[in-house]
Scaffold this active site. Structure first.
Site: not given
Length: 519
Positions: A82, A224
């Site tokens: 697109y 994390d």
């Protein structure tokens, strides 16, 4: 010097992969909604733009268009699917519905020598219903497929390019080289996005944010929060105090492992808070997953706030939020994305908090976090610890969360992961090998009872689901093809060693359509 790429998201399911592939080339990039304010995007001083794919048709009412500042910048532009159609439309070309849509694998023949696609035949991944009918002025056709005569286009003088296929997905084997040619050659960026540079930039950013203020780190034991804490400790030293909250929702032996690893390798002082009773009380009777996440998120914050008051004035809270958390939770900068689930440390946070957040990993993928952890000198056992959701076993214990059900789940999970460990299927070496290295594996306790037979007696007990996936970035994942003998051994141990379980099932679903976690 401009050394970044801005990726504009037109709604593609692959937009995050574009950012990931560019970073794999050691080039920094950020992903922005296509309608983000110009000054927000240009703040990173991009050396070029990549326009993502998207579900719209360029001529539909309200279809997103190429922002004016992109072309006004006179910087290189690569349109993907697109994005190529939007670039064509903006520059005076024509886009039209294709007589035959292209979804899946296709072969593209590059027809002329150019900086993006050397002449040869490429297997590529297509996903489009419209196609380029007439090129914009100044462009040359670079490649064709059976259903897309203009499958790639270029205007080398301006550095404008478009491809109808998706170079960011692994189904396009040469896609990374195409992106490298655009990012490095066309945009003239010197690759320098390395773990060491991430650390340097993160440390500088943290120091600018917190100054001389005190900082509290929320440590869960996962990679994390550990890497985030290590980064902040490197930045501010003894301004940081780390707090590990034992929620009662941890894996087998995890509390002890976290304390030992943290004290030995992270260097910052660690304080342990036993809050299991509070968490179980708050979760009593709750079965809806989003409610669990919100409750756990708020309990975490209130626990940290209460502990912070004992330390004096603490302004900042460190969290190990990473990019997939932001995407799935539809955080403010991803407001156009569909909310998949609320991560406790993003959308699950209470509106009113005593803290400002420090999130040094917010825009890093899991593999980048691990690379940073290793560069910081954290031990392999910590860096490659199995991923664990912030709400812990609360979102792997489907249905009501009680101490007894969590104990049952914890035992089953330990059996599964220990057998995988013994088989060499977990950890860094397994992921790097040719074996079905597992990115994440765990057990889930289902709120389902079924009839069984044990010792010639009827049982009516709960079921355990085993989940093991392979993944590079945790944005997509496939179920791991585990040896049948191993699965049989795990199932046999669980039904024999875990009271209250008489059935074990294995989850064969990829992501998408499922998520990795069950809740």
């Amino acid at each position: 010097m401009r050394a970044a790429i801005a990726v504009l998201d037109f709604g593609s399911q692959y937009a995050q992969l574009i950012a990931r592939r560019v970073r794999e080339l050691q080039v920094y990039c950020e992903l922005f909604p296509c309608d983000a304010p110009a000054d927000t995007v240009q703040a990173i001083q991009p050396a070029g733009y990549i326009l993502s794919g998207g579900p719209a048709s360029i001529y539909a009412d309200g279809a997103p268009q190429v922002p004016g500042y992109v072309l006004e910048s006179e910087l290189p532009v690569l349109g993907i699917c697109y994005g190529m159609q939007a670039l064509t439309h903006a520059l005076g070309g024509v886009v039209a519905p294709s007589q035959q849509r292209e979804y899946g694998m296709a072969w593209v023949q590059a027809t002329v020598e150019n900086p993006l696609l050397p002449p040869r035949t490429y297997p590529v991944w297509m996903s489009h219903g419209d196609r380029i009918d007439r090129l914009p002025p100044g462009f040359t056709a670079l490649a064709a497929s059976p259903n897309s005569p203009l499958a790639a286009m270029g205007d080398p003088a301006r550095g404008y390019y478009g491809v109808q296929f998706h170079p960011e997905v692994r189904h396009t084997p040469g896609g990374s080289e195409i992106l490298r040619r655009f990012v490095v050659d066309v945009c003239s960026i010197e690759p320098d996005w390395t773990p060491e540079s991430i650390i340097t930039r993160s440390v500088a950013r943290i120091r600018r944010q917190v100054g001389k203020a005190s900082v509290l780190a929320a440590v869960s034991g996962g990679v994390d929060s550990s890497v985030a804490t290590a980064l902040v400790h490197r930045a501010v030293g003894d301004q940081l105090c780390a707090v590990f909250v034992d929620t009662g929702l941890l894996r087998q032996g995890e509390g002890v492992q976290v304390e030992e690893a943290f004290r030995a390798h992270l260097g910052a002082p660690l304080q342990v808070v036993d809050a299991a009773e509070d968490f179980f009380a708050a979760l009593a009777g709750v079965t809806e997953p989003e409610a669990k996440r919100r409750i756990v998120g708020e309990r975490f914050i209130r626990t940290f706030e209460a502990h912070a008051h004992t330390l004096g004035e603490v302004r900042y809270l460190v969290q190990g939020t990473i990019y997939p958390d932001v995407v799935e939770s539809r955080a403010p900068e991803r407001a156009k994305a569909e909310r998949i689930k609320t991560h406790h440390n993003v959308g699950g946070l209470p509106e009113q908090m005593d803290f400002e957040l420090v999130e040094p990993l917010r825009y890093l993928f899991k593999d980048e976090v691990r690379a940073v952890g290793e560069a910081l000198g954290l031990p392999e056992a910590l860096v490659w610890r199995q991923p664990f959701p912030g709400p812990g076993l609360a979102v792997r214990c489907l249905g009501e969360v009680t101490p007894e059900r969590v104990r049952r789940l914890r035992m089953a999970d330990d059996i599964f992961t220990s057998e995988l460990q013994a088989a060499g299927l977990l950890g860094k070496r397994a992921v790097a090998s040719d074996s079905p290295g597992i990115a994440q594996a765990f057990a889930a306790l289902l709120p389902v009872r079924s009839v069984g037979v044990m010792g010639d007696q009827r049982t009516y007990q709960e079921a355990v689901a085993l989940r093991a996936v392979t993944s590079e970035d945790f944005m997509t994942a496939d179920w791991a093809r585990l040896p049948q003998d191993l699965l049989a051994q795990v199932a046999n141990r669980i039904v024999n060693e875990v009271d209250g379980v008489n059935r074990v099932v294995f989850d064969l679903t990829s992501k998408p359509p499922a998520t990795i976690e069950w809740e």
